[in-house]
Design a protein around this motif. Structure first.
Motif, mmCIF file in Angstrom:
data_model
loop_
_atom_site.group_PDB
_atom_site.id
_atom_site.type_symbol
_atom_site.label_atom_id
_atom_site.label_comp_id
_atom_site.label_asym_id
_atom_site.label_seq_id
_atom_site.Cartn_x
_atom_site.Cartn_y
_atom_site.Cartn_z
ATOM 1 N N ALA A 133 -4.300 9.707 10.377
ATOM 2 C CA ALA A 133 -5.385 9.281 11.262
ATOM 3 C C ALA A 133 -5.365 9.997 12.600
ATOM 4 O O ALA A 133 -6.325 9.908 13.371
ATOM 5 C CB ALA A 133 -5.304 7.762 11.491
ATOM 6 N N MET A 134 -4.297 10.740 12.883
ATOM 7 C CA MET A 134 -4.183 11.395 14.181
ATOM 8 C C MET A 134 -5.329 12.363 14.487
ATOM 9 O O MET A 134 -5.803 12.413 15.636
ATOM 10 C CB MET A 134 -2.839 12.113 14.290
ATOM 11 N N PRO A 135 -5.828 13.155 13.515
ATOM 12 C CA PRO A 135 -6.940 14.053 13.848
ATOM 13 C C PRO A 135 -8.175 13.329 14.367
ATOM 14 O O PRO A 135 -8.939 13.902 15.154
ATOM 15 C CB PRO A 135 -7.233 14.739 12.502
ATOM 16 N N PHE A 136 -8.369 12.089 13.959
ATOM 17 C CA PHE A 136 -9.518 11.330 14.443
ATOM 18 C C PHE A 136 -9.335 10.977 15.923
ATOM 19 O O PHE A 136 -10.287 11.041 16.708
ATOM 20 C CB PHE A 136 -9.699 10.061 13.597
ATOM 21 N N LEU A 137 -8.114 10.613 16.297
ATOM 22 C CA LEU A 137 -7.829 10.323 17.706
ATOM 23 C C LEU A 137 -7.975 11.588 18.548
ATOM 24 O O LEU A 137 -8.618 11.573 19.609
ATOM 25 C CB LEU A 137 -6.416 9.759 17.852
ATOM 26 N N TYR A 138 -7.396 12.687 18.095
ATOM 27 C CA TYR A 138 -7.515 13.946 18.835
ATOM 28 C C TYR A 138 -8.977 14.358 18.979
ATOM 29 O O TYR A 138 -9.376 14.923 20.003
ATOM 30 C CB TYR A 138 -6.747 15.059 18.118
ATOM 31 N N GLY A 139 -9.773 14.095 17.947
ATOM 32 C CA GLY A 139 -11.183 14.470 17.976
ATOM 33 C C GLY A 139 -12.001 13.704 18.996
ATOM 34 O O GLY A 139 -13.112 14.122 19.348
ATOM 35 N N GLU A 140 -11.430 12.589 19.472
ATOM 36 C CA GLU A 140 -12.086 11.830 20.540
ATOM 37 C C GLU A 140 -11.342 11.985 21.864
ATOM 38 O O GLU A 140 -11.576 11.235 22.814
ATOM 39 C CB GLU A 140 -12.175 10.340 20.154
ATOM 40 N N GLY A 141 -10.430 12.955 21.908
ATOM 41 C CA GLY A 141 -9.733 13.258 23.148
ATOM 42 C C GLY A 141 -8.673 12.258 23.540
ATOM 43 O O GLY A 141 -8.364 12.107 24.728
ATOM 44 N N THR A 142 -8.092 11.558 22.565
ATOM 45 C CA THR A 142 -7.093 10.553 22.904
ATOM 46 C C THR A 142 -5.899 10.646 21.959
ATOM 47 O O THR A 142 -5.809 11.544 21.121
ATOM 48 C CB THR A 142 -7.714 9.138 22.876
ATOM 49 N N ASN A 143 -4.956 9.724 22.108
ATOM 50 C CA ASN A 143 -3.733 9.682 21.332
ATOM 51 C C ASN A 143 -3.317 8.220 21.215
ATOM 52 O O ASN A 143 -3.986 7.339 21.765
ATOM 53 C CB ASN A 143 -2.642 10.505 22.032
ATOM 54 N N MET A 144 -2.224 7.961 20.542
ATOM 55 C CA MET A 144 -1.738 6.584 20.462
ATOM 56 C C MET A 144 -1.309 6.080 21.832
ATOM 57 O O MET A 144 -1.533 4.927 22.191
ATOM 58 C CB MET A 144 -0.582 6.492 19.471
ATOM 59 N N VAL A 145 -0.675 6.971 22.602
ATOM 60 C CA VAL A 145 -0.258 6.655 23.966
ATOM 61 C C VAL A 145 -0.439 7.886 24.832
ATOM 62 O O VAL A 145 -0.488 9.016 24.338
ATOM 63 C CB VAL A 145 1.221 6.200 24.027
ATOM 64 N N ASP A 146 -0.540 7.657 26.113
ATOM 65 C CA ASP A 146 -0.489 8.733 27.104
ATOM 66 C C ASP A 146 0.943 8.744 27.621
ATOM 67 O O ASP A 146 1.306 7.940 28.487
ATOM 68 C CB ASP A 146 -1.490 8.450 28.220
ATOM 69 N N ALA A 147 1.776 9.627 27.044
ATOM 70 C CA ALA A 147 3.200 9.624 27.371
ATOM 71 C C ALA A 147 3.447 9.970 28.831
ATOM 72 O O ALA A 147 4.275 9.349 29.500
ATOM 73 C CB ALA A 147 3.947 10.592 26.461
ATOM 74 N N ALA A 148 2.723 10.965 29.345
ATOM 75 C CA ALA A 148 2.922 11.390 30.735
ATOM 76 C C ALA A 148 2.508 10.299 31.709
ATOM 77 O O ALA A 148 3.166 10.061 32.730
ATOM 78 C CB ALA A 148 2.144 12.667 31.008
ATOM 79 N N GLY A 149 1.406 9.622 31.399
ATOM 80 C CA GLY A 149 0.908 8.564 32.283
ATOM 81 C C GLY A 149 1.486 7.201 31.993
ATOM 82 O O GLY A 149 1.136 6.220 32.659
#
Length: 427
Positions: free
Chosen positions: A202-218
């Motif tokens: 499912a990760m490509p779907f998240l990347y395709g909307e410019g997001t991820n499971m978490v924002d590790a840096a933030g």
């Protein structure tokens, strides 16, 4: 089965100190610093179509190093993460092992892995793809030598696409849905099969909307954000659109998907290069040129991408000096240009170093197809808990696609689980 990512209690390992590992490591036989040493190596590759090549390389290493013997143990991938964690937290750990890239930083944080910078295991770090070396680091030190790399792409049956009058691979999810309907109507086969209940796919779907499971840096949990909800809504639609296969959440769902694709009963899937060898064995791909490989479709932002996967070879920090030294030599041998070329040609896996891309390797259509899309793959953040995030999202995705909970409710439940894994992150 190479994927998906198994749910794990890896976070529990982060609290375990190296003292629990013992000082003698795996318990493999040792005869002194200059005498014969037997190291234990845990291999996590597919026992049928990948492991024989790794065993062949291990024997070649023994022939070149007569004072080192390799106890080669194949451990099923979906069991290896928990088995390694248990073994390294107590006794019986292997001296070296094939570590999925998502596990490396977590095991390093727990104190289970030996830093490899400046050791015989990593004398030519510059030969490897820089992002893969970075992915093997934790707190500035390198804890794995990149062995193979991979990503996800769209695999498709060119003959079935042509029969349906489709001349190119879909570039967006909407195009994929339209193609699936056309394939069902004109070619008489299911157009697309999406793997259900597996967060990795499912990760490509998240990347395709410019997001991820978490924002590790933030340090922010983003799995239940509006962008993530849009991504998973698209994911869910690929089980109910005309020409797509309904969600299969059975234990054998992965095998069902691969059988349908390799026999020509379904025209396209999202898959990685670790299955190329098996695909070529299928009746639909006796002509290898019939296999099409394209980037995963893009989301509404126009962005397309898939996770950077693969495996490192890591060395157990609890082994004694003789076993560490032998394990480091073994890691260097298995990740050498010659060994990676062998792995590429026999297993159709992607090398991690440029000097392994020989003319013969580049001539492999499957490798060439994935190499072309690897540059768009998304590296994993340096977050030891990242691999553990796939457990909750996988569980809730299975509920979402079966209609047992709404998209937002499933993602909110996942966010609650993530808050427990990542107490310093905001929601």
């Amino acid at each position: 089965m190479r994927r998906g990512i198994a749910a794990s209690a890896l976070v529990a390992a982060l609290a375990v100190s190296l003292a629990a590992c013992g000082s003698s490591g795996s318990g493999s036989d040792a005869k002194g610093s200059d005498g014969p040493v037997t190291i234990t190596y845990w291999d996590t590759s597919n026992a049928t179509n990948e492991a024989p090549t790794y065993q062949e390389l291990a024997k070649k290493f023994e022939a070149a190093n007569p004072n080192i013997k390799v106890n080669f143990v194949n451990v099923p991938f979906d069991q290896a993460q928990n088995k390694l964690q248990t073994a390294m937290g107590a006794k019986g750990a292997p001296d070296a092992f094939r570590s999925e890239v998502g596990w490396t930083s977590a095991f390093a944080k727990a104190g289970f892995l030996e830093p490899l910078d400046g050791t015989p295991a990593l004398t030519d770090a510059s030969a490897f793809q820089a992002s893969l070396i970075e992915q093997a680091k934790y707190s500035g030190k390198t804890y794995g030598v990149p062995l193979v790399t991979d990503t996800l792409g769209l695999m498709y049956n060119k003959a079935l696409f042509a029969k349906a009058g489709i001349t190119k691979a879909p570039a967006t999810w909407d195009e994929l849905k339209a193609d699936a309907a056309q394939l069902k109507d004109k070619a008489g086969v299911d157009g697309f099969w999406m793997r259900a209940g597996d967060g990795y796919y499912a990760m490509p779907f998240l990347y395709g909307e410019g997001t991820n499971m978490v924002d590790a840096a933030g340090k922010k949990i983003t799995i239940n954000s509006p962008e993530a909800a849009k991504a998973i809504t698209t994911y869910q639609s690929l089980f109910t659109s005309p020409g797509t296969v309904k969600a299969d959440v059975t234990t054998d769902s992965y095998a069902h998907m691969m059988d349908a694709f390799t026999t020509g009963k379904v025209a396209a899937i999202i898959q990685g290069p670790w299955e190329i060898t098996n695909v070529y064995k299928g009746s639909a791909f006796t002509d290898k040129a019939n296999l099409g490989i394209a980037p995963v479709p893009a989301g509404s932002t126009g962005k397309a991408g898939a996770p950077t996967g693969g495996h490192n070879i890591s060395v157990y920090a609890g082994s004694d000096a003789a076993h560490k030294a032998a394990a480091e030599k073994f890691a260097a041998f298995m990740t050498s240009a010659e060994s990676q070329t062998t792995l590429a040609l026999k297993n159709s896996t992607l090398p991690t170093r440029s000097d392994a891309y020989t003319a013969d390797v580049k001539g492999n259509l499957g490798i060439a197809g994935f190499q072309a899309i690897l540059s768009s793959a998304q590296p994993r953040p340096e977050l030891p808990e990242y691999s553990s995030l796939f457990g909750s999202i996988g569980t809730n995705l299975a509920k979402i696609v079966q209609g047992q909970e709404s998209t937002q409710a499933g993602l909110d439940a996942t966010a609650v689980d993530y808050a427990k894994l990542l107490p310093g992150f905001s929601k």
